[in-house]
Design an enzyme around this catalytic site. Structure first.
Site, PDB file in Angstrom:
ATOM      1  N   TYR A 134     -10.529   0.789   4.504  1.00  0.00           N
ATOM      2  CA  TYR A 134      -9.871   2.083   4.407  1.00  0.00           C
ATOM      3  C   TYR A 134     -10.845   3.158   3.921  1.00  0.00           C
ATOM      4  CZ  TYR A 134      -5.688  -0.715   5.190  1.00  0.00           C
ATOM      5  OH  TYR A 134      -4.758  -1.571   5.727  1.00  0.00           O
TER       6      TYR A 134
ATOM      7  N   TYR B 166       0.831  -1.196   0.000  1.00  0.00           N
ATOM      8  CA  TYR B 166       0.000   0.000   0.000  1.00  0.00           C
ATOM      9  C   TYR B 166       0.866   1.246   0.000  1.00  0.00           C
ATOM     10  CZ  TYR B 166       0.404  -0.127   5.213  1.00  0.00           C
ATOM     11  OH  TYR B 166       0.843  -0.159   6.511  1.00  0.00           O
TER      12      TYR B 166
ATOM     13  N   ALA C 286      -0.305 -13.554  -2.602  1.00  0.00           N
ATOM     14  CA  ALA C 286       0.658 -12.823  -1.787  1.00  0.00           C
ATOM     15  C   ALA C 286       1.526 -13.861  -1.081  1.00  0.00           C
ATOM     16  CB  ALA C 286      -0.051 -11.917  -0.793  1.00  0.00           C
TER      17      ALA C 286
ATOM     18  N   ASP D  45      16.639 -24.607  17.328  1.00  0.00           N
ATOM     19  CA  ASP D  45      16.219 -24.570  18.724  1.00  0.00           C
ATOM     20  C   ASP D  45      17.276 -25.109  19.676  1.00  0.00           C
ATOM     21  OD1 ASP D  45      13.865 -23.512  17.906  1.00  0.00           O
ATOM     22  OD2 ASP D  45      12.576 -25.077  18.735  1.00  0.00           O
TER      23      ASP D  45
END
Length: 688
Positions: A173, A59, A316, A647
């Protein structure tokens, strides 16, 4: 190429431009915006190189009245911003794709953290979206100014080389705030009927088209089903708006519901879940339509196109997981596609750290600053060195794959259990987490294809075994496990009454392995805050146990809010009949009960037959410590280096464990690969 997939590679005309195929990387956030232009350009260009015919940036606020600080956006406020973004357009074009720019105004949801500008909205009621101050009800002058700023930004985008310019109307928006009757209470010509509520959007589309329509394709995003975070926009009204705007639009980019639904995780949304809603837009337009749905199956993609409901396959997350998906389909390399897991760790990385990452693709976001390419690997300086990787969890698998792709001729990946995957062996079997198994599945295919890599399962190596193995380089990737003694973040003392060997106190691994507490009433104690606590609770509930989750957090699984699934997860836990008690700490466990304190240190207690502790993890680094404590023994064995990854260094989210294994394999030729090489950074322009 499979002939069934040929339809995916047909060109599609959008206004004055033509997409080379039907693969379209829709706009999505990255954390790069216009402030990291080289990082942005490299991140988007790799998708164009991989065959995506259209590649968009995130955006792009048209002015400082829609400032997104502390988040990062592709600002198009002035010519300097446009110059920064022009590098992306140039790089995308170099691979034959079209570049898209998603012009945006957040309205009442704008943060304006840096600009300190007042928020704008159709009505002051809409300001409830953000805290701290009310939004201003836009005047006629405000409306004219925003439209003018949009046109100026569109011209900047065109001059920067972008082919597709958005008039962004979705995701709650500014335009959506005008369209929704809940947030638009105006009585002038911009409120009332659906046509009048859509007037600002329609006028802006017309103004942008008039200014640049001969040079660029005009795209818009619109929500189809009306649950766009703002209720009140019904499907029929959406279709009416599409008809009103159709002459002004060259490409319809469709969204469904709120962001957590539009980017729905695989826990709750299967591939192609948006089809029942998004495909209805075909009723109102003959213009090209792009629809998303976390598509990774070429067969389903082709089916969607053949149905006529959509013209472009939008992505995406899948474009992040595998930028080369189109090329792999074209070349018939379907087994090499890195399928998106739908875990939304990419969103967590972008939102929490302003730098995108991916659990499947460790190179995402590292194309510029580390010089990594998802499909290209430099040959190792000494590929004849024998490498032993101990532990085939996420980090170990990734490390072995990259070492094999760098040409090492003798890499042994040795796993103590009968299957590779580490904790993913049981994580993928938790309710709703099956798609997370794609992390293991893709790497299993790669490991099987690499001639220099051998996978050995069911063999637990001791330090003496490793010294006798004949390797020159040893990589310890033995992971971590959940503690059974009740050590928990933020507290020094252990939980009284907790410890190994107690039938009524279990760890997640024990539950996953089939162990069950006595009786039928179980408390799952969660101080981790992510997927393990709820997952174990759901597993036990499915076995008929009466389950209560006790958590120290104000809500169950707050990390899941960062991956857009928190509300859905909590609703799912509720539907399964699992009780949740929040803001509580357990300090003692006895057979038949637990005790503790609440957030105000007031005592509480509860009866239960057993407790599962999801408190803190501990690295399994004993092998690493034992090996590195005796340098003389390493020298006698001919072992030049011992490294530890994943880890076994420190427990982290899956994407960081995969990244750690990838990084070590990429940098293993450096003088000290145990420490990450310093990456390239971008600096502000100090000349102005």
């Amino acid at each position: 190429m499979d002939p069934r997939h040929a339809i995916l590679f047909e060109p599609v005309a959008i206004g004055p431009k033509t997409l080379p195929n039907r693969f379209y990387q829709v706009p999505h956030a990255s954390g790069f915006g216009s402030v990291k232009p080289r990082t942005q350009a490299a991140f988007r260009a790799i998708k164009a190189e991989g065959g995506w015919g259209g590649v968009c940036v995130e955006y792009a606020p048209v002015s400082d009245e829609s400032d997104e600080v502390p988040y990062v956006a592709a600002n198009v406020w002035d010519d300097g911003d446009a110059r920064a973004l022009s590098l992306t357009a140039e790089k995308v074009h170099s691979h034959g794709a079209l570049a898209g720019l998603e012009l945006y105004h957040g309205g009442a949801s704008s943060l304006n953290g840096a600009s300190r500008a007042v928020r704008l909205a159709p009505s002051q009621l809409a300001s409830e979206i953000r805290f701290a101050s009310l939004a201003k009800e836009m005047t006629a002058a405000d409306i004219a100014r925003v439209q003018r700023q949009w046109v100026e930004a569109a011209r900047r985008g065109r001059d920067a080389g972008f082919d597709i310019i958005y008039v962004y109307g979705a995701h709650g928006y500014l335009f959506t705030q005008f369209i929704s009757p809940v947030t638009n209470r105006r009585t002038d010509g911009y409120g009332g009927s659906v046509a009048d509520r859509g007037r600002l959007w329609l006028e802006t589309l017309e103004a942008v088209r008039s200014a640049i329509g001969g040079d660029c394709a005009i795209a818009t995003r619109i929500c189809v089903d009306g649950r766009d975070g703002l209720p009140g926009i019904e499907v029929e009204e959406t279709l009416e708006l599409v008809k009103l705007a159709d002459d002004l639009v060259d490409l319809w980019d469709l969204t469904v519901g709120s962001w957590p639904e539009d980017s729905g995780t695989s826990r709750f949304y299967p591939e192609g879940s948006q089809r029942p809603w998004s495909h209805r837009v075909r009723e109102a337009t003959t213009k090209p339509v792009v629809a998303v749905g976390r598509y990774s199956s070429p067969d389903l993609m082709a089916e969607v196109i053949r149905s006529g409901a959509a013209d472009l396959i939008g992505a995406a997350r899948q474009a992040i997981a595998d930028p080369f998906l189109p090329r792999k389909i074209a070349e018939g390399r379907l087994d090499e596609i890195r399928e998106c897991t739908g875990s939304n760790l990419c969103i967590l990385r972008e939102e929490a750290f302003n730098h995108i990452g991916c659990v499947q693709n460790a190179t995402a976001g590292e194309e510029f600053r580390r010089g990594w390419h998802p499909e290209v690997f430099t040959r190792a300086a000494q590929p004849d060195r024998a490498v032993l990787v101990v532990g085939a969890g996420p980090a170990g698998m990734e490390c072995a794959v990259v070492l094999g792709k760098r040409g090492f001729s003798a890499v042994h990946l040795v796993e103590a259990e009968a299957e590779i995957g580490g904790r993913l062996r049981w994580t993928r079997r938790l309710p709703t987490l099956g798609d997370w198994g794609r992390i293991t599945d893709w790497r299993a295919v790669q490991l099987g294809k690499l001639p220099g890599v051998e996978v050995i399962t069911g063999r637990r190596l001791s330090a003496a075994d490793i010294l006798d193995y004949g390797a020159e380089i040893v990589v310890i990737a033995t992971g971590s496990s959940w503690r059974g003694d009740g050590v928990q973040p933020g507290r020094v003392e252990r939980i009284a009454g907790a410890g190994a060997g107690l039938a009524h106190v279990l760890t997640p691994e024990q539950v996953a392995a089939g162990q069950r507490p006595p009786g039928r009433s179980v408390i799952v104690y969660d101080t981790d805050g992510y997927y393990v606590g709820p997952g174990v609770a759901e597993l036990l509930a499915a076995d008929g146990f009466s389950v209560t989750v006790v958590t120290t957090f104000p809500v169950l699984s707050p990390v899941s809010d960062e991956t857009l699934e928190g509300e859905m997860l909590r609703a799912d836990v509720h539907r399964r009949g699992i009780s949740v008690r929040r803001g509580l700490t357990i300090t003692g466990i006895e057979a038949g009960s637990v005790r503790g304190v609440d957030e105000y240190d007031e005592p509480w207690s509860a009866e239960c037959d057993g407790v599962v502790l999801v408190t803190q993890q501990a690295s399994d680094n004993r092998l690493y410590a034992e090996l590195t404590s005796d340098q003389a023994a390493l020298d006698r064995a001919g072992i030049r280096a011992v490294y530890v990854i994943g880890d076994a260094v420190a427990p982290r989210i899956l994407s960081e464990a995969v990244f750690d294994g990838h990084r070590l394999a990429r940098e293993i030729d450096l003088p000290d690969p145990s420490q990450p090489a310093l990456y390239r950074r971008e600096y502000p322009d100090l000349t102005s």
